[in-house]
Design a protein around this motif. Structure first.
Motif, short mmCIF file in Angstrom:
data_model
loop_
_atom_site.label_atom_id
_atom_site.label_comp_id
_atom_site.label_asym_id
_atom_site.label_seq_id
_atom_site.Cartn_x
_atom_site.Cartn_y
_atom_site.Cartn_z
N VAL A 42 -57.07 14.57 24.95
CA VAL A 42 -55.66 14.98 24.95
C VAL A 42 -54.80 13.89 25.59
O VAL A 42 -53.72 13.56 25.10
N GLU A 43 -55.27 13.31 26.69
CA GLU A 43 -54.53 12.23 27.34
C GLU A 43 -54.36 11.04 26.42
O GLU A 43 -53.30 10.42 26.35
N LEU A 44 -55.43 10.69 25.69
CA LEU A 44 -55.36 9.56 24.75
C LEU A 44 -54.37 9.86 23.64
O LEU A 44 -53.53 9.00 23.29
N GLN A 45 -54.43 11.05 23.08
CA GLN A 45 -53.52 11.41 21.98
C GLN A 45 -52.07 11.44 22.46
O GLN A 45 -51.17 10.98 21.73
N ASN A 46 -51.83 11.97 23.65
CA ASN A 46 -50.46 11.99 24.18
C ASN A 46 -49.93 10.57 24.39
O ASN A 46 -48.75 10.29 24.11
N LEU A 47 -50.78 9.69 24.87
CA LEU A 47 -50.36 8.32 25.09
C LEU A 47 -50.06 7.63 23.75
O LEU A 47 -49.06 6.91 23.61
N GLU A 48 -50.93 7.85 22.77
CA GLU A 48 -50.69 7.26 21.45
C GLU A 48 -49.37 7.78 20.86
O GLU A 48 -48.59 7.00 20.30
N ASN A 49 -49.14 9.07 20.99
CA ASN A 49 -47.90 9.64 20.45
C ASN A 49 -46.66 9.03 21.10
O ASN A 49 -45.65 8.78 20.44
N SER A 50 -46.74 8.80 22.40
CA SER A 50 -45.59 8.24 23.11
C SER A 50 -45.31 6.79 22.73
O SER A 50 -44.21 6.29 22.93
N LEU A 51 -46.31 6.11 22.18
CA LEU A 51 -46.16 4.68 21.86
C LEU A 51 -46.01 4.42 20.36
O LEU A 51 -45.87 3.26 19.96
N LYS A 52 -46.05 5.46 19.53
CA LYS A 52 -45.90 5.26 18.09
C LYS A 52 -44.56 4.62 17.77
O LYS A 52 -43.52 5.03 18.28
N GLY A 53 -44.61 3.59 16.92
CA GLY A 53 -43.41 2.84 16.57
C GLY A 53 -42.98 1.83 17.60
O GLY A 53 -42.02 1.09 17.38
#
Length: 753
Positions: free
Chosen positions: A148-159
């Motif tokens: 979940v932490e990895l996915q949240n971090l990826e989502n925050s950095l998309k684009g």
């Protein structure tokens, strides 16, 4: 894997094989030595420094300082100074005044303290560089433990930015250092994410991953504009080294598809420069869009393994019967393969890569087989042995800040393992703990739990846990007792089963005799089947209380009993000793020794008991080595390829029982039982000498290794004559290395917790 094993510093090698430090006067890359005032007055704003405040240089500290000095040059490359501050005896400041501060190193930026490190976390140059950079790059490198932490971090950095996600089995390893060095360079371009959780590695879609091996994934988030779409993850297939990480990141930064129009042999891309194949997808004007999509599809499949170029050129001889040309470059030789479809392209490339990997693995296996007897890292061996085994952690309760206090009072006895999920020794301890949990399943009155100090640091601080791993036994109505025995399943099991009071209180002489015979609690006997009994008159309250404290401190190390009744003098007369006294029942030798307790503090009693448990002419193992190094005496070691013959054993025993034997520790090492000794011999002498071999190493002098003349038989008279020559300085060292026999705190968890 071979390179990883070679670069790790094993406990046994650290204890027996620390090569000579090179002191280069005036070199900026050496360890700076300053006074407290000089250090704090020299601090510059923004400049980082790793400092150790030293008072008395003990053997363990000496080894840490050696590693700190060896790391000075590497730290200097990142603008970090390595400093040893010499504390004066009268200095009672924050960093020099307390004993526990001398077990830590401190990282400053300017005059601001950033981090405190236990010295056992800085066990070699790789660990020092990795942990220091990890502390400094807290914005560039995020630590996570869940998907979940990895996915949240990826989502925050998309684009916005790409993510470099890395798994390492433990911090402080060469792989961890390589990642931190890469983050130092690329941390502003990509967000680095680190984990030591093997479960997370499987959750990202790599169920077959070897959790002993470090892994790196490049997460392509910058080009994802739709937040509902996932970030592609490209794994790095090569081992985690600084060069390989740099290469992988360079490949990830290259265009996915390069459009070219010139002859293939004239094309130069980063892939060809790095020795990777280049695939040319042939394109016509009429089919450009389809060809481009084909090229992008192939490029994603081969990303990190090969490059893809879209060749906009009409080649009559090829284009009618193929869609691609594969350019393989080996040295200066160029080879073309004409391929018909995308599946064929990918299959050819993957077969080629797989063949190269098999060839490399075969070479590594040959190296491993050749050097098998030199593998001496006990922790890595244990992790490697158990790497694919699922631990039965369902038998061990996971505690949090909210559940801890209630859990340790629910049952009569609760064992709690305090650990850090990122630390290698903790992983070994957790494996042993899980095995013990299986053996204790269903045992009444005992429950097992664990606390991850990375997640719950406040719990660990309240329980005075500052180093990992630590196992404590909690008993209702009594203070907790920390395990102080060896790192082994049998010893842990005995400790956890020792639900009887420690020391065991005996009330009659008959109970004493049963205890000394070994008939009582035989399954709990520790330390080579020796039982210790303290005898006190009822009036000796202070000494008796000190012995009770000593018994608790030695719980898990040796079985202790206490007798303090009115007829204690009867036992004193029987065993011819004045009170207070110790009786040591050596069950294997069927004898009882008596020792007068001249010093009556708990710590003095602990030291007395430990010293009395040492053998006269011991067989050295990884487990018992620290006990003998603690004596801080020169070692006279007889290396043998098997058991000693009776004549040699008799001569050695006669030697150590003679005059002057107190000045050194005579011991022997069976290479068949302890094969890491072969690596010791190789490091000492280059080419392993013929066996048996007698060697002398001076602990506190030069540390040089002297070998007994091979042409002489190992007899008492010959050894005495040789020792006299050593004393007179008439013998020359046999090793080109200067080695230190040091018992280091950073290695201590490997053999004694």
């Amino acid at each position: 894997m071979r390179s990883q094993m070679n670069r790790r510093v094993s406990c046994f090698s650290v204890l027996l094989l620390c090569t000579h430090c090179l002191f280069v006067a005036g070199n900026a890359n050496t360890l700076l030595e300053l006074s407290t005032q000089e250090y704090f007055s020299s601090l510059e704003p923004g400049r980082a420094s790793l400092v150790y405040f030293s008072r008395d240089v003990s053997p363990g500290v000496r080894l840490f300082l050696e590693q700190l000095e060896d790391s000075a040059g590497a730290l200097q490359e990142y603008g970090i100074s390595a400093v040893k501050v010499n504390c004066l005896k009268e200095d009672r400041s924050r960093y020099c005044g307390k004993e526990n501060t001398l077990m830590k190193a401190y990282l400053f930026r300017g005059n601001v303290l950033l981090r405190e490190f236990p010295t056992d976390a800085l066990f070699d140059v790789n660990a020092i560089v990795a942990n220091v950079l990890f502390a400094l790059l807290f914005n560039e490198v995020k630590y996570i433990s869940t998907l979940v932490e990895l996915q949240n971090l990826e989502n925050s950095l998309k684009g916005r930015s790409n993510v470099v996600f890395v798994y390492v089995p433990a911090t402080g390893t060469p792989e961890h250092r390589a990642v931190m060095e890469a983050a130092f360079v690329y941390g502003t371009a990509h967000q680095f994410v680190l984990t030591t959780e093997g479960v997370l590695l499987k959750n990202v879609g790599h169920d077959d991953s070897d959790t002993l091996s470090a892994r790196l994934f490049f997460c392509h988030c910058q080009g994802v504009l739709d937040r509902t779409q996932p970030c592609r993850r490209t794994p790095m297939s090569r081992p985690l080294t600084t060069v390989n990480i740099h290469t992988h990141l360079k490949l990830m930064a290259a265009p996915l598809v390069t459009e070219v129009a010139e002859d293939p042999e004239k094309v130069s891309t980063v892939h060809l420069q790095l020795g990777l194949p280049l695939v040319f997808i042939l394109s016509q004007k009429e089919t450009y869009e389809v060809d481009k999509r084909t090229a992008e599809f192939v490029a994603w499949q081969l990303l990190g393994k090969a490059g893809v170029a879209l060749l906009s050129r009409y080649l009559r001889s090829v284009i009618l019967r193929s869609i691609a040309i594969l350019l393989l470059k080996a040295g200066v030789q160029i080879k073309y393969l004409v391929l018909e479809d995308t599946d064929e392209i990918i299959a050819v490339l993957e077969d080629k890569i797989k063949g190269e990997q098999i060839h490399e693995e075969e070479d590594e296996e040959e190296e491993d087989e050749k050097d098998h007897n030199e593998q001496d890292d006990q922790v890595m061996e244990a992790v490697h042995r158990d790497r694919k085994r699922e631990l039965p952690l369902d038998l061990i309760r996971t505690l949090t800040e909210e559940t801890f206090n209630a859990a340790v009072t629910e049952t009569t006895h609760t064992g709690v393992l305090f650990y850090a999920s990122w630390e290698a020794v903790c992983l070994v301890m957790l494996q042993l703990y899980a095995e013990v949990a299986v053996d204790l399943k269903g045992t009444q009155g005992i429950s097992l739990a664990k606390v991850n100090c990375w997640d719950w640091p406040d719990v660990c601080m309240k329980e005075n846990v500052t180093q990992f791993p630590v196992l404590k036994m909690y008993e209702k109505g009594a203070r907790s007792v920390a395990y102080a025995g060896m790192l082994g399943k049998a010893e842990l099991l005995r400790f956890l089963r020792s639900t009887i009071s420690c020391p065991l209180k005996l009330s009659t002489i008959e109970e004493v005799e049963e205890y000394l015979s070994g008939e009582v609690h035989a399954d709990l006997l520790l330390h080579r089947s020796t039982s210790v009994l303290g005898i006190f008159c009822p009036s000796m309250k202070e000494a008796r209380e000190a012995f009770v404290e000593a018994g608790n401190l030695l719980r898990g190390y040796v079985t202790t009993g206490l007798y303090a009744e009115d007829d204690a003098l009867v036992l004193a007369q029987k065993y011819a000793v004045a009170l207070p006294a110790l009786l040591l029942a050596r069950h294997e030798d069927h004898k009882i020794d008596s020792v007068l307790l001249s010093k009556q503090s708990a710590q003095d009693m602990v030291q007395t008991i430990r010293a009395e448990l040492l053998e006269t002419f011991p067989e050295i193992t990884v487990e018992n080595l620290p006990d003998y190094l603690r004596l801080e005496k020169p070692l006279l070691i007889l290396f043998s390829d098997g058991d000693l013959n009776q004549g040699m054993r008799t001569d050695m025993l006669s030697l150590v029982n003679g005059k002057g034997h107190e000045a050194f520790v005579a011991c022997w090492l069976n290479l068949k039982k302890t094969p890491v000794g072969r690596g010791v011999l190789k490091a000492y002498f280059g080419t392993p000498p013929p066996l048996p071999l007698l060697a002398w190493v001076n602990l506190h002098s030069s540390g040089q290794v002297f070998a007994f003349p091979s042409e002489q038989p190992v007899t008492e008279m010959n050894i005495l004559s040789w020792l006299e020559k050593l004393k007179a300085g008439l013998e020359r060292p046999s090793s080109k290395y200067s080695c230190l026999y040091n018992i280091s705190r950073h290695c201590w968890p490997l053999v004694c917790l």
